[in-house]
Design a protein around this motif. Structure first.
Motif, mmCIF file in Angstrom:
data_model
loop_
_atom_site.group_PDB
_atom_site.id
_atom_site.type_symbol
_atom_site.label_atom_id
_atom_site.label_comp_id
_atom_site.label_asym_id
_atom_site.label_seq_id
_atom_site.Cartn_x
_atom_site.Cartn_y
_atom_site.Cartn_z
ATOM 1 N N SER A 289 0.833 -1.154 -0.112
ATOM 2 C CA SER A 289 0.074 -0.006 -0.133
ATOM 3 C C SER A 289 0.857 1.000 0.207
ATOM 4 O O SER A 289 0.497 2.533 -0.766
ATOM 5 N N LEU A 290 1.944 1.198 0.768
ATOM 6 C CA LEU A 290 2.760 2.474 0.950
ATOM 7 C C LEU A 290 3.547 2.681 -0.449
ATOM 8 O O LEU A 290 3.815 3.658 -1.078
ATOM 9 N N GLU A 291 3.665 1.763 -1.189
ATOM 10 C CA GLU A 291 4.333 1.868 -2.560
ATOM 11 C C GLU A 291 3.343 2.324 -3.357
ATOM 12 O O GLU A 291 3.819 3.214 -4.615
ATOM 13 N N ALA A 292 2.242 2.164 -3.423
ATOM 14 C CA ALA A 292 1.124 2.585 -4.358
ATOM 15 C C ALA A 292 0.887 4.084 -3.752
ATOM 16 O O ALA A 292 0.867 5.020 -4.773
ATOM 17 N N ALA A 293 1.037 4.387 -2.476
ATOM 18 C CA ALA A 293 0.992 5.962 -2.089
ATOM 19 C C ALA A 293 2.279 6.679 -2.635
ATOM 20 O O ALA A 293 2.149 7.940 -3.199
ATOM 21 N N ALA A 294 3.482 6.128 -2.671
ATOM 22 C CA ALA A 294 4.567 6.726 -3.283
ATOM 23 C C ALA A 294 4.408 6.874 -4.888
ATOM 24 O O ALA A 294 4.916 7.871 -5.260
ATOM 25 N N GLU A 295 3.684 5.983 -5.592
ATOM 26 C CA GLU A 295 3.320 6.222 -6.689
ATOM 27 C C GLU A 295 2.658 7.471 -6.951
ATOM 28 O O GLU A 295 2.784 8.254 -7.936
ATOM 29 N N ALA A 296 1.558 7.405 -6.308
ATOM 30 C CA ALA A 296 0.555 8.475 -6.277
ATOM 31 C C ALA A 296 1.209 9.796 -6.053
ATOM 32 O O ALA A 296 1.072 10.871 -6.640
ATOM 33 N N ASP A 297 2.202 9.770 -5.077
ATOM 34 C CA ASP A 297 3.121 11.154 -4.864
ATOM 35 C C ASP A 297 3.710 11.482 -5.746
ATOM 36 O O ASP A 297 3.915 12.675 -6.080
ATOM 37 N N ARG A 298 4.429 10.597 -6.689
ATOM 38 C CA ARG A 298 5.176 10.888 -7.778
ATOM 39 C C ARG A 298 4.374 11.459 -8.906
ATOM 40 O O ARG A 298 4.734 12.584 -9.649
ATOM 41 N N ALA A 299 3.038 11.068 -8.898
ATOM 42 C CA ALA A 299 2.043 11.754 -10.008
ATOM 43 C C ALA A 299 1.754 12.901 -9.600
ATOM 44 O O ALA A 299 1.548 13.809 -10.439
ATOM 45 N N ILE A 300 1.556 13.019 -8.303
ATOM 46 C CA ILE A 300 1.102 14.496 -7.980
ATOM 47 C C ILE A 300 1.997 15.656 -8.028
ATOM 48 O O ILE A 300 2.139 16.740 -8.680
ATOM 49 N N ALA A 301 3.273 14.990 -7.447
ATOM 50 C CA ALA A 301 4.515 16.005 -7.213
ATOM 51 C C ALA A 301 5.057 16.345 -8.496
ATOM 52 O O ALA A 301 5.739 17.611 -8.577
ATOM 53 N N ARG A 302 5.170 15.431 -9.399
ATOM 54 C CA ARG A 302 5.892 15.456 -10.471
ATOM 55 C C ARG A 302 7.584 16.109 -10.501
ATOM 56 O O ARG A 302 7.883 16.982 -10.894
ATOM 57 N N GLY A 303 8.233 15.454 -9.470
ATOM 58 C CA GLY A 303 9.643 15.667 -9.286
ATOM 59 C C GLY A 303 9.718 16.841 -8.223
ATOM 60 O O GLY A 303 10.900 17.031 -7.835
#
Length: 533
Positions: free
Chosen positions: A406-420
């Motif tokens: 679940s945390l890896e899914a949260a990390a993926e969502a964070d990368r999609a939102i923050a964009r670097g």
């Protein structure tokens, strides 16, 4: 005085009155002296190879003429004889300058050949270093501080240190010594034949037992690597899972389930790389490159859902066909102003939402996104909802493996939102991921589980590089791997099967570029031949 001189002169005359010489002819020792030399105790002086043509032995012999077992003799009744310091050799010599498996003598027809077995000090024949050499009668084989003579059937060794000063004493016992020597030789040959047959049978049984143990060990190791590989597949660590499953497939090439999982890992790995490339393109706002990378992920892939989520964050592509049917410039200019106005509004809303999110206010960012009036706000709202759901499940779940997913899914969502862009939530997610990886790594205790533990610790260090506990665990893991390497190096000659498995284990625990890992992989490869032998 005259009578004494005459008596001495008579003693020097032959049966026909001829004058005998004052001294024995230097042409060679008398038969009696030769017989006496055969019965002398071992360990006297140097030796010289001779033939006498009588009492021809049935097989060649080895006679140790120098070193700790000087004087020892062995008849070569088996087609293969091994010499070394280890106990499992045919001839064991307690000489520290010998290797455990130093050399090997093989019979090829009527000839005998000596072969060096990769010893540390090498093997020399008549003073010359050799790897393989056909032996002749009287050849001296030197191994470290030990010297051995090869004696063909019918050959004898005369111990020259005793030929001076003992000839007269041997003459009176020549007949008794000759019979005793023949009797001892016959008993010795019989004992050697019995012992040789027993050793051959014992060696065959030992090889069969070793083969069975090696097969059981390979199957157990294959099952352990398979379980580690499937666990890594569930965590979507495709490269690590592929490496584990390759080891399992090598140890159990006929296992259909291992082959199936390995094929899955090898298939998904390039798709995971394409997904990573798409995320990198999104971070640098290159939507065209992102779409090209996402196009490489088919709908039946395990990463298809992740690809769809990432694709929804991309701005819609320009409609070239609609632009082509536009009339001349004024009309295009009229329709361009509203688009520029919408783009400005989208950018303003997106900046406000992103500012709240990067500051750690997820609820405020989600509220702003839901109240937005642009497609960009809708996409951000969907990503924020996924982040919050995954984050809450990862924090609250009791199972470390499920929490990690679940945390890896949260990390993926964070990368999609923050964009670097770096924000507070990225650090919190990284710290939570590192804690879960470290918890899973502590659950591995057996040596065979260490590669999996090392993989989790490296993932934890990547998620939270500033975590001192993870760095200390990684250091302890590397120290333990080097201890296993030293034990394997020390036992590589006595137990090459276990040493090879330990070297492979070290190569999997340590990073690929580590110097000790590279040495371990080379040793594991070099031991393949010895294990087969």
């Amino acid at each position: 005085m005259k009578r004494m001189i005459t008596a001495r002169a008579e003693q020097r005359r032959g049966p026909a009155g001829a004058q005998w010489p004052e001294r024995t002819s230097p042409g060679g020792p008398s038969p009696d002296l030769l017989a006496a030399a055969r019965g002398l105790p071992t360990g006297w002086g140097d030796s010289t190879a001779l033939y006498d043509g009588t009492a021809v032995p049935a097989s060649p012999r080895l006679v140790v003429t120098g070193g700790p077992r000087r004087g020892f003799e062995l008849a070569l009744v088996n087609p293969v004889t091994t010499v070394g310091r280890g106990r499992n050799n045919t001839v064991t010599i307690p000489d520290p300058s010998l290797s455990r498996r130093h050399s090997r003598l093989e019979q090829h027809g009527d000839e005998w050949v000596v072969l060096d077995r990769g010893s540390g000090n090498g093997t020399r024949v008549n003073g010359r270093p050799v790897r393989r050499h056909r032996l002749r009668h009287g050849d001296e084989i030197a191994m470290g501080d030990t010297a051995i003579r090869f004696v063909e059937p019918g050959g004898v060794l005369v111990w020259t240190a005793l030929l001076s000063g003992r000839g007269g004493a041997a003459t009176g016992r020549s007949s008794l010594l000759r019979h005793r020597t023949l009797l001892c030789a016959a008993v010795f040959v019989a004992l050697v034949a019995i012992l040789g047959a027993a050793l051959v049978r014992q060696r065959r049984l030992s090889l069969l037992a070793e083969a069975r143990e090696r097969g059981d060990a390979d199957r157990a190791l294959a099952r352990a690597r398979f379980q580690e590989g499937t666990a890594l597949l569930k965590q979507r660590l495709w490269a690590e899972a592929r490496d584990k499953l390759r080891v399992a497939a090598e140890l159990a090439p006929r296992d259909a389930e291992i082959a199936r999982q390995l094929d899955s890992a090898e298939t998904e790995l390039p798709r995971a790389q394409a997904l990573a490339a798409a995320r990198a393109a999104v971070a640098r706002e290159d939507s065209g490159a992102a779409r090209e990378s996402l196009a490489q992920i088919p709908a039946d892939s395990a990463l298809a859902e992740d690809a769809r989520i990432l694709e929804r964050t991309l701005p819609p592509p320009a409609d070239a066909a609609a632009l082509a049917v536009q009339s001349p410039g004024i009309r295009r200019e009229r329709t361009a102003h509203p688009r520029r106005g919408r783009s400005s509004l989208e950018a303003k809303e997106a900046r406000a939402i992103l500012a709240a999110y990067l500051g750690g206010n997820v609820a405020g960012a989600l509220e702003r996104a839901r109240a937005g009036r642009t497609p960009a706000a809708d996409r951000l709202a969907a990503s924020l909802e996924r982040f919050m759901a995954a984050w809450q499940e990862g924090v609250m779940h009791q199972d470390p493996a499920q929490a990690l997913h679940s945390l890896e899914a949260a990390a993926e969502a964070d990368r999609a939102i923050a964009r670097g862009r770096k924000g507070r939530l990225e650090r919190e997610v990284g710290q939570a991921l590192a804690a879960r990886h470290a918890t899973i790594a502590r659950g591995f205790s057996a040596d065979d589980d260490l590669p999996g533990a090392a993989g989790h610790l490296r993932a934890a260090a990547q998620a939270d590089p500033s975590n001192p506990e993870v760095q200390e665990q990684l250091r302890q893991m590397e120290d333990r791997a080097r201890e296993i390497y030293l034990r394997a190096y020390a036992s590589r000659e006595d137990d090459p099967v276990q040493a090879r498995q330990s070297f492979r284990l070290v190569g999997e625990i340590l990073p690929q570029a580590d110097e000790t890992a590279e040495k371990a992989r080379r040793w594991a490869s070099s031991l393949e031949g010895k294990v087969a032998e």
